[in-house]
Design a protein around this motif. Sequence first.
Motif, mmCIF file in Angstrom:
data_model
loop_
_atom_site.group_PDB
_atom_site.id
_atom_site.type_symbol
_atom_site.label_atom_id
_atom_site.label_comp_id
_atom_site.label_asym_id
_atom_site.label_seq_id
_atom_site.Cartn_x
_atom_site.Cartn_y
_atom_site.Cartn_z
ATOM 1 N N ALA A 138 1.185 -0.922 0.273
ATOM 2 C CA ALA A 138 -0.395 0.086 0.175
ATOM 3 C C ALA A 138 0.667 1.520 0.295
ATOM 4 O O ALA A 138 0.535 2.171 -0.711
ATOM 5 N N PRO A 139 2.236 1.351 0.357
ATOM 6 C CA PRO A 139 2.211 2.473 0.459
ATOM 7 C C PRO A 139 3.381 3.211 -0.961
ATOM 8 O O PRO A 139 2.977 3.875 -1.222
ATOM 9 N N SER A 140 4.238 2.168 -1.188
ATOM 10 C CA SER A 140 4.859 2.411 -2.090
ATOM 11 C C SER A 140 3.537 2.478 -3.686
ATOM 12 O O SER A 140 3.439 3.188 -4.411
ATOM 13 N N VAL A 141 2.131 1.674 -3.665
ATOM 14 C CA VAL A 141 0.979 2.203 -4.484
ATOM 15 C C VAL A 141 0.950 3.372 -4.271
ATOM 16 O O VAL A 141 0.283 4.608 -5.262
ATOM 17 N N TRP A 142 0.862 4.233 -2.998
ATOM 18 C CA TRP A 142 0.085 4.916 -2.714
ATOM 19 C C TRP A 142 1.232 6.429 -2.973
ATOM 20 O O TRP A 142 0.590 7.214 -3.616
ATOM 21 N N LEU A 143 2.260 6.362 -2.849
ATOM 22 C CA LEU A 143 4.087 7.586 -3.209
ATOM 23 C C LEU A 143 3.912 7.350 -5.657
ATOM 24 O O LEU A 143 3.498 8.332 -5.945
ATOM 25 N N GLY A 144 3.009 5.949 -5.360
ATOM 26 C CA GLY A 144 3.242 5.998 -6.478
ATOM 27 C C GLY A 144 2.637 6.316 -7.827
ATOM 28 O O GLY A 144 2.341 6.351 -9.413
ATOM 29 N N ARG A 145 1.311 7.310 -7.328
ATOM 30 C CA ARG A 145 -0.198 6.943 -7.782
ATOM 31 C C ARG A 145 0.061 7.881 -8.612
ATOM 32 O O ARG A 145 -0.075 7.742 -9.893
ATOM 33 N N ASN A 146 1.072 8.673 -8.441
ATOM 34 C CA ASN A 146 1.005 10.369 -9.185
ATOM 35 C C ASN A 146 2.434 10.568 -9.763
ATOM 36 O O ASN A 146 3.244 11.717 -10.596
ATOM 37 N N VAL A 147 3.754 8.996 -9.420
ATOM 38 C CA VAL A 147 4.615 8.775 -10.280
ATOM 39 C C VAL A 147 4.467 9.226 -11.741
ATOM 40 O O VAL A 147 4.145 8.002 -11.850
ATOM 41 N N PRO A 148 5.215 9.516 -13.066
ATOM 42 C CA PRO A 148 5.014 9.050 -14.323
ATOM 43 C C PRO A 148 5.176 8.058 -14.703
ATOM 44 O O PRO A 148 4.713 7.358 -15.754
ATOM 45 N N VAL A 149 5.732 7.224 -14.247
ATOM 46 C CA VAL A 149 7.161 5.973 -14.454
ATOM 47 C C VAL A 149 5.703 4.565 -13.966
ATOM 48 O O VAL A 149 5.251 4.014 -14.469
ATOM 49 N N TRP A 150 6.130 5.523 -11.991
ATOM 50 C CA TRP A 150 5.533 4.264 -11.096
ATOM 51 C C TRP A 150 4.388 4.091 -11.319
ATOM 52 O O TRP A 150 3.924 3.198 -10.837
ATOM 53 N N ARG A 151 3.278 4.863 -11.947
ATOM 54 C CA ARG A 151 1.319 5.167 -11.633
ATOM 55 C C ARG A 151 1.599 4.014 -12.115
ATOM 56 O O ARG A 151 0.524 3.208 -11.994
ATOM 57 N N TRP A 152 2.085 3.807 -13.328
ATOM 58 C CA TRP A 152 1.460 2.009 -14.556
ATOM 59 C C TRP A 152 1.959 0.610 -13.724
ATOM 60 O O TRP A 152 1.031 0.480 -13.896
ATOM 61 N N VAL A 153 3.662 0.937 -12.854
ATOM 62 C CA VAL A 153 3.297 -0.132 -11.763
ATOM 63 C C VAL A 153 2.108 -0.542 -10.707
ATOM 64 O O VAL A 153 1.716 -1.486 -10.516
ATOM 65 N N ALA A 154 2.272 1.186 -10.116
ATOM 66 C CA ALA A 154 0.822 1.400 -9.116
ATOM 67 C C ALA A 154 -0.194 0.545 -9.976
ATOM 68 O O ALA A 154 -1.607 -0.032 -8.945
ATOM 69 N N TYR A 155 -0.794 1.116 -10.357
ATOM 70 C CA TYR A 155 -2.389 0.558 -11.536
ATOM 71 C C TYR A 155 -2.425 -1.404 -11.290
ATOM 72 O O TYR A 155 -2.874 -1.896 -11.415
ATOM 73 N N GLY A 156 -1.084 -2.149 -11.847
ATOM 74 C CA GLY A 156 -1.081 -2.972 -12.419
ATOM 75 C C GLY A 156 -1.204 -3.733 -10.559
ATOM 76 O O GLY A 156 -1.869 -5.070 -10.758
ATOM 77 N N VAL A 157 -0.685 -2.897 -9.310
ATOM 78 C CA VAL A 157 -0.656 -4.074 -8.717
ATOM 79 C C VAL A 157 -1.925 -4.207 -7.495
ATOM 80 O O VAL A 157 -2.493 -4.953 -7.303
#
Length: 206
Positions: A171-190
């Motif tokens: 959850a913490p990584s997903v919450w932080l990555g939701r607005n980062v241009p590259v990592w948001r796609w990983v967050a959506y996938g998780v």
Amino acid sequence: MELRVRDGRAVLAGEDESGEREVDPHSLPLGADLAEALHEWAKVADAVGRADTPADGVAGALVARRGRQLAGRIAAVMNSPVAYTDPVSGELVSVDVPETPADEQEEPADTPEEPPVAEEQEPTPWGTGLTVTFITAAIVTVTVVSLSLGLGETSRWLALVANVLVVGGLAPSVWLGRNVPVWRWVAYGVVAGVLVAWLALIFTLL
């Protein structure tokens, strides 16, 4: 002035006649938006710290970068350098007052203002992004389902607890990555992978 995280809350520490004091950002003229952003960041940083996330991991790096950004905004508002203590690594960094760009300086009154030029925005990489999201979702789905079914043979309660721990750790990584241009796609996938895995497990139990 120093930006810190204390029990899931952001505080600003400084020296006065009575010694060192820590104050809530809302008590300073920072603006409600910046104060709320500081407390939101502090909550995530505290969760990452409690999860024993490595300081050089993705979540730790995102927490550190967001903290430096917020410290820079504080320095700009207060017009004073701000020290920033990384809540994950404990590193102390000094953030200077941002310099005012030359194009923001006042022009003579008789100089007509030129209309602002719209900045070109890079197109959203839907193809690549959705591919990353799909691959991440597939990996997470297979992992969660395999873990749950394996533990479910021993105890369904054990499988449930394992799912809660997995989601809580991500959850913490997903919450932080939701607005980062590259990592948001990983967050959506998780997020998609966890939801699909849970749906699959529910149908398996029916």
